[in-house]
Scaffold this motif. Structure first.
Motif, PDB file in Angstrom:
ATOM      1  N   ILE A  45       1.068  -1.773   0.174  1.00 56.39           N
ATOM      2  CA  ILE A  45      -0.002  -0.051   0.271  1.00 56.39           C
ATOM      3  C   ILE A  45       1.033   1.062   0.325  1.00 56.39           C
ATOM      4  O   ILE A  45       1.916   1.716   0.744  1.00 56.39           O
ATOM      5  CB  ILE A  45      -0.927  -0.007   1.083  1.00 56.39           C
ATOM      6  N   GLY A  46       0.705   1.772  -0.966  1.00 57.83           N
ATOM      7  CA  GLY A  46       1.262   3.549  -1.106  1.00 57.83           C
ATOM      8  C   GLY A  46       0.656   4.552   0.363  1.00 57.83           C
ATOM      9  O   GLY A  46      -0.180   4.104   0.919  1.00 57.83           O
ATOM     10  N   VAL A  47       1.972   5.207   1.360  1.00 55.18           N
ATOM     11  CA  VAL A  47       1.246   6.040   1.961  1.00 55.18           C
ATOM     12  C   VAL A  47       1.718   6.927   1.644  1.00 55.18           C
ATOM     13  O   VAL A  47       3.631   7.349   1.814  1.00 55.18           O
ATOM     14  CB  VAL A  47       2.392   5.141   3.219  1.00 55.18           C
ATOM     15  N   PRO A  48       1.591   8.011   1.919  1.00 55.57           N
ATOM     16  CA  PRO A  48       0.112   8.199   2.085  1.00 55.57           C
ATOM     17  C   PRO A  48      -1.296   7.786   1.614  1.00 55.57           C
ATOM     18  O   PRO A  48      -0.978   7.998   0.184  1.00 55.57           O
ATOM     19  CB  PRO A  48      -0.430   9.494   2.957  1.00 55.57           C
ATOM     20  N   SER A  49      -2.003   7.091   1.834  1.00 50.62           N
ATOM     21  CA  SER A  49      -3.244   7.202   1.477  1.00 50.62           C
ATOM     22  C   SER A  49      -4.135   6.528   2.238  1.00 50.62           C
ATOM     23  O   SER A  49      -4.219   5.910   3.412  1.00 50.62           O
ATOM     24  CB  SER A  49      -3.236   6.369  -0.027  1.00 50.62           C
ATOM     25  N   SER A  50      -5.651   6.663   1.926  1.00 55.60           N
ATOM     26  CA  SER A  50      -6.685   5.660   2.288  1.00 55.60           C
ATOM     27  C   SER A  50      -6.866   4.569   1.728  1.00 55.60           C
ATOM     28  O   SER A  50      -6.271   4.529   0.381  1.00 55.60           O
ATOM     29  CB  SER A  50      -8.033   6.414   2.116  1.00 55.60           C
ATOM     30  N   PHE A  51      -7.039   3.511   2.660  1.00 57.56           N
ATOM     31  CA  PHE A  51      -6.777   1.957   2.409  1.00 57.56           C
ATOM     32  C   PHE A  51      -7.998   2.005   0.992  1.00 57.56           C
ATOM     33  O   PHE A  51      -8.094   1.365   0.063  1.00 57.56           O
ATOM     34  CB  PHE A  51      -6.806   1.365   3.103  1.00 57.56           C
ATOM     35  N   ASN A  52      -9.142   2.645   1.488  1.00 58.83           N
ATOM     36  CA  ASN A  52      -9.952   2.170   0.889  1.00 58.83           C
ATOM     37  C   ASN A  52     -11.108   1.322  -0.928  1.00 58.83           C
ATOM     38  O   ASN A  52     -10.970   0.716  -0.818  1.00 58.83           O
ATOM     39  CB  ASN A  52     -11.566   2.912   1.271  1.00 58.83           C
TER      40      ASN A  52
END
Length: 595
Positions: A45-52
């Motif tokens: 997962i990329g950070v920053p991001s929302s996971f949804n």
């Protein structure tokens, strides 16, 4: 809490990027010690991001509970002997941070930063395993509140009473930074001016200050020239020929707080600040002693795919559109925005109403969101646990943003029930807390349409009146003539009752881009324009009305439900930032007003 920075005595490493990612479907991650080894997952997962919205998987999008992030981090080899910290700019809504197998930090509240010192767990030049468990659950003890229900087949569903999607995850940056043992931990700046002379009152908190160490300050102008000096961790300095921070002209000075010991520089922190004053006087809102009229929006941190994640590129685009349309201000509806947004507003002279995440404190909304209306204040809903979280949210917001010249009002809640028994007992101490923490800025909350001047019981506790009104949309839908009469009557009622400045914090109509009509037909671009024009006619007839914030800047995602089709469509820009017809109408009005 001061934002980390690179300086002659500090170093800062960004830890954003791709993390291993695992969804804790069975809520066993902590018990099984997922932090103690490499996460057993193929997901990243990329950070920053929302996971949804990142994965083509309904189960991930709808997950309620814990989500685990992990990556290896290398400590710079030159950090031996330094204090070393891990800092998260936010974890929505709860975060546990593990360094190797040690739990080093936990934090409730999804929009403010937290950190931990980790020098005892890591070594300079070596790597460590960083694991972050994020929980997206909302309960009656959280701000914003919510509840969790179980379906007949065992799935957990998050319920909440606010009209924007419950995006969650690591929305903002993760940092590793070093600092000396004696370090500047906090700074408070209060400014004023008389004639051409500015006054800067400052207080610096310094950890581990020895008896032989000395604290001093330097004030630098925007070109870096020294304009004032002072001695001590607390004091006042004068700036001759001061240049004020003004709406539209965000002139910034820098306060350099230095700690010396034995003639050597031990620590330095540089804080940008602006010299300006804020005052409520009768029916006017004054910045630097001059009446100010707010033009702009309620906004959301909301973009396609990344949800509430901060992006500098998208931030620049949004501020460019604010400038194009003639907006001079916005409200951080309904939570604190990323610190980069506040800093950008400081630099560019954009005025900000800064809001806590206290949205959904209203039992009457239950009927709107699929349940039966309930009373608001009591052990079953807004209770002592809620109040404790609310106090923490106010405290952390002010601690983070107190030195931003762009911030002119603290908004401590959006659309709570302000007419029920219990409202005044709940809000009076919160309003006082905000004033105690920062006596220099007005304090407000945003009043809901159901609780007009005849029903409301709390607005007199606050310095400004902020109203959300939808006459012509939720009421008098399609009948703008009737809506105009009702709106004017209410605004004049508030003016007569309290005699305080009023800001229309929300007004707007859902609009489908490309839908046109010859008639006053709701959802058409023409109706949105006529709706706004009607409100503006009324505003121009009410002396105490000192601001207009359209709802919303752009279309945004909301929870599932039949009342919204693909989100809230009240934006004057689409979710991908294309203007609707109303944007051009607003540009004409606001450009004229601000000139």
């Amino acid at each position: 809490m001061l934002k980390p920075q690179n300086s002659p005595t500090r170093e800062l490493v960004n830890v954003d990027g791709l993390f291993a990612f695992k969804v804790d479907y069975d809520r066993t991650g902590a018990q099984e010690r997922w932090f103690a080894a490499e996460l057993d997952t193929a997901l990243e997962i990329g950070v920053p991001s929302s996971f949804n919205d990142l994965f083509a998987d309904q189960g991930i999008r709808d997950h309620v509970g814990y989500l685990w992030y992990q990556r290896e981090v290398r400590v710079p080899r030159g950090w031996a002997g330094e204090r070393i910290f891990i800092r998260l700019d936010s974890a929505t809504h709860y975060g546990d941070v593990y360094v190797n197998e040690a739990l080093v930090a936990s934090h409730q509240g999804g929009y403010t930063p937290f950190e931990a010192e980790i020098a005892g767990h890591v070594a300079a030049g070596k790597t460590f395993r960083l694991t972050i468990a994020v929980n997206n659950e909302l309960t009656q003890a959280t701000i914003p509140p919510g509840s969790i229900e179980a379906t007949s087949d065992g799935r957990r569903q998050q319920k909440y009473m606010h009209d924007f999607y419950n995006y969650a995850g690591l929305h903002r940056s993760v940092w590793l930074y070093s600092a000396p043992a004696t370090r500047v931990e906090d700074i408070t700046v209060v400014t004023g001016f008389e004639g051409g002379t500015g006054r800067v009152d400052y207080t610096a908190a310094v950890a581990n200050l020895s008896a032989t160490a000395a604290v001093s300050v330097q004030v630098l102008d925007a070109a870096g020239a020294l304009v004032a000096t002072g001695d001590g961790a607390e004091g006042a300095v004068a700036i001759n020929d001061v240049v004020l921070w003004q709406p539209g002209a965000g002139y910034l000075y820098t306060l350099a707080v230095q700690v010396h010991d034995g003639g050597a520089l031990v620590d330095e922190y540089r804080l940008p600040f602006g010299v300006r004053t804020i005052e409520v006087s009768g029916k006017q809102f004054l910045i630097n002693g001059e009446p100010f009229y707010f033009t702009g929006f309620g906004m959301h941190e909301d973009h396609v795919t990344v949800g509430k994640a901060h992006s500098n590129a998208q931030m620049v685009n949004d501020f460019s559109l604010l400038e194009w349309i003639g907006a001079n201000s916005f409200r951080t509806s309904h939570y604190p925005y990323a610190e980069e947004v506040m800093e950008f507003a400081d630099r560019h002279g954009i005025v900000v109403i800064d809001e806590t995440p206290a949205v959904g404190l209203n039992g009457s909304f239950a009927g709107v969101f699929g349940g039966a209306p309930v009373s608001t204040y009591g052990e079953h809903f807004v209770n002592g646990d809620t109040a404790a979280s609310h106090r923490a949210a106010i405290t952390e917001l002010i601690a983070r943003d107190k030195n931003h010249p762009s911030v002119v009002i603290w908004s401590i809640a959006n659309e709570p029930n302000s007419s029920e028994a219990g409202a005044r007992d709940y809000f009076a101490p919160l309003a006082q807390l905000a004033r105690d923490l920062d006596p220099t800025r007005p304090v407000g909350y945003v009043n809901v349409m159901f609780d007009d001047f005849e029903k409301d019981t709390i607005t007199d506790l606050f310095d400004v009146i902020m109203l959300n009104r939808y006459y012509g949309w939720y009421l008098q839908n399609g009948d703008l003539a009737s809506a105009e009469a009702v709106l004017e009557r209410e605004l004049l009622g508030w003016e007569a009752k309290l005699g305080k400045p009023m800001i229309m914090a929300e007004y707007g109509a859902d609009t489908l881009p490309g839908f046109h009509s010859l008639y006053d037909q709701p959802w058409s671009e023409e109706y949105q324009s006529k709706f706004l024009a009607m409100y503006h006619r009324v505003f121009d007839r009410v002396e105490a009305l000192v601001g207009e914030h359209v709802w919303n800047f752009a279309d945004f995602a909301t929870s599932n439900g039949i009342m919204r089709v693909d989100g809230n469509k009240k934006g004057v820009f689409t979710r991908d930032r294309r203007p609707k017809a109303a944007a051009h109408e607003l540009r004409a009005r606001w450009t004229a007003l601000n000139n």
